[in-house]
Design an enzyme around this catalytic site. Structure first.
Site, PDB file in Angstrom:
ATOM      1  N   TYR A 187      23.510  40.424  49.599  1.00 23.19           N
ATOM      2  CA  TYR A 187      23.241  41.565  50.099  1.00 23.19           C
ATOM      3  C   TYR A 187      21.577  41.804  49.903  1.00 23.19           C
ATOM      4  CZ  TYR A 187      28.024  42.596  49.383  1.00 23.19           C
ATOM      5  OH  TYR A 187      29.412  42.446  49.245  1.00 23.19           O
ATOM      6  N   HIS A 196      31.635  34.616  45.852  1.00 22.33           N
ATOM      7  CA  HIS A 196      31.516  35.406  46.776  1.00 22.33           C
ATOM      8  C   HIS A 196      32.635  35.014  47.840  1.00 22.33           C
ATOM      9  CE1 HIS A 196      28.917  38.328  49.238  1.00 22.33           C
ATOM     10  NE2 HIS A 196      30.234  38.554  49.437  1.00 22.33           N
TER      11      HIS A 196
END
Length: 263
Positions: free
Chosen positions: A41, A99
Site C-alpha cells: 500500500y 499478502h
C-alpha cells in the site's frame, strides 16, 4: 488466538501521506482499535504517523501489515519486515501476513521465517491473505504458529461460505476486505431495499451483515470523519434481513488477478 477488533480500518489506496495519517488518527479517536496496512500500500509510514498522533496508546491498537508477494523469499521477509517496523515506528506488529501466495511465495521456504519472527517477538501473530482451503492446509502443516487470520474478499456477492466454515472450525478469523463492494453495494437490490427501509446506505447494510457473521472482521476503507463513523456504527440487522441477504444467489469477485490461487 488473538481477539481481532471489529471493524478494522482498511488503508489500501490511502497513499496520500497527510490524509492517511489523519484518517488513522481520526479512526482511533472514534473508537477503531484495528488498523490494517501492507508493504504493497506504500503507506506504512503514514499509518505509523497517525497512530503516533493519536491519544490512543500503542498497546491498545491492533496493528497489522503484510509482506509484499515479491518479498516472500526468506531473507527478503526478514529484511523487509524490519523495514516495515521502522516505517511504522513500532517494535512489533500484532499481525504479520503473507499478502498473496504468489511470486516469491514458497510455502516450505517462506513460512518458517514467519515462525521465527513470531518467536523473536517481531510479530505477535502470523496470518495469511487470499489463501484457499488447500493452501491453508499446507500452511498449517508447515507452521508451528497457529494461523490467526486469513484475509480475503468477502461481501454479500462473495460470501465464501465454505472457506468461512473451514476457518471457523480451525479458529482462524476471516478478515474481510472489499466489504463495501467498492461502491457497488447500491446495485444489489436486497441491500438497497433494506437500506431504504432503515434510512441508511447499502454499504452500511453490507458491513452490518458481515459484522454479524461469526468469525468475520471486516476492514472497510474510508476517509473523513463522517464516513469513518458510519462504518463504525452500523445497524443491527434482524434475523429476517440477514436471511434475505444470505439468500442472494448472484456472485461477483471484485479482486481477481490472473495468478490468484483460485484461478
Amino acid at each position: 488466538m488473538p481477539t481481532i477488533p471489529s471493524p478494522g480500518l482498511g488503508t489500501s489506496g490511502n497513499d496520500e501521506s497527510d490524509q492517511c495519517a489523519e484518517t488513522v488518527r481520526q479512526a482511533l479517536e472514534i473508537g477503531y482499535r484495528h488498523v490494517d496496512t501492507a508493504q504493497m500500500y506504500d503507506n506504512e509510514s503514514a499509518v505509523g504517523d497517525g497512530i503516533a498522533a493519536s491519544e490512543v496508546p500503542r498497546e491498545e491498537v491492533f496493528l497489522a501489515t503484510k509482506v509484499h508477494p515479491s518479498n516472500l523469499a526468506p531473507e527478503d521477509v526478514r529484511e523487509t519486515t524490519a523495514e516495515s517496523l521502522e516505517r511504522l515506528g513500532v517494535s512489533a506488529v500484532d499481525l504479520l501476513y503473507v499478502h498473496w501466495p504468489m511470486r516469491a511465495y514458497d510455502a516450505e521456504a517462506t513460512l518458517p521465517v514467519f515462525d521465527e519472527l513470531r518467536e523473536e517477538g517481531t510479530a505477535e501473530n502470523v496470518a495469511v491473505s487470499n489463501f484457499t482451503t488447500e493452501l491453508l492446509d499446507e500452511a498449517r502443516e508447515i507452521l508451528d504458529a497457529p494461523i490467526a487470520a486469513n484475509q480475503v474478499e468477502m461481501h454479500p456477492l462473495l460470501p465464501q461460505d465454505d472457506l468461512l466454515d473451514y476457518c471457523r472450525e480451525r479458529d482462524v478469523t476471516v478478515v474481510a476486505y472489499a466489504p463495501l463492494m467498492q461502491g457497488e453495494a447500491g446495485d444489489v437490490d436486497e441491500l438497497a431495499e433494506i437500506a431504504q427501509s432503515r434510512d441508511t446506505t447499502p454499504e452500511a447494510v453490507s458491513l452490518a451483515w458481515l459484522r454479524q457473521r461469526d468469525g468475520v472482521v471486516p476492514i472497510p476503507k474510508a476517509t473523513g470523519e463522517d464516513h469513518l463513523r458510519a462504518n463504525f456504527e452500523t445497524p443491527d440487522l434482524s434475523a429476517e434481513e440477514v436471511e434475505r441477504i444470505d439468500a442472494i444467489e448472484e456472485r461477483e469477485r471484485l479482486v481477481d488477478p490472473d495468478d490468484a490461487p483460485w484461478n
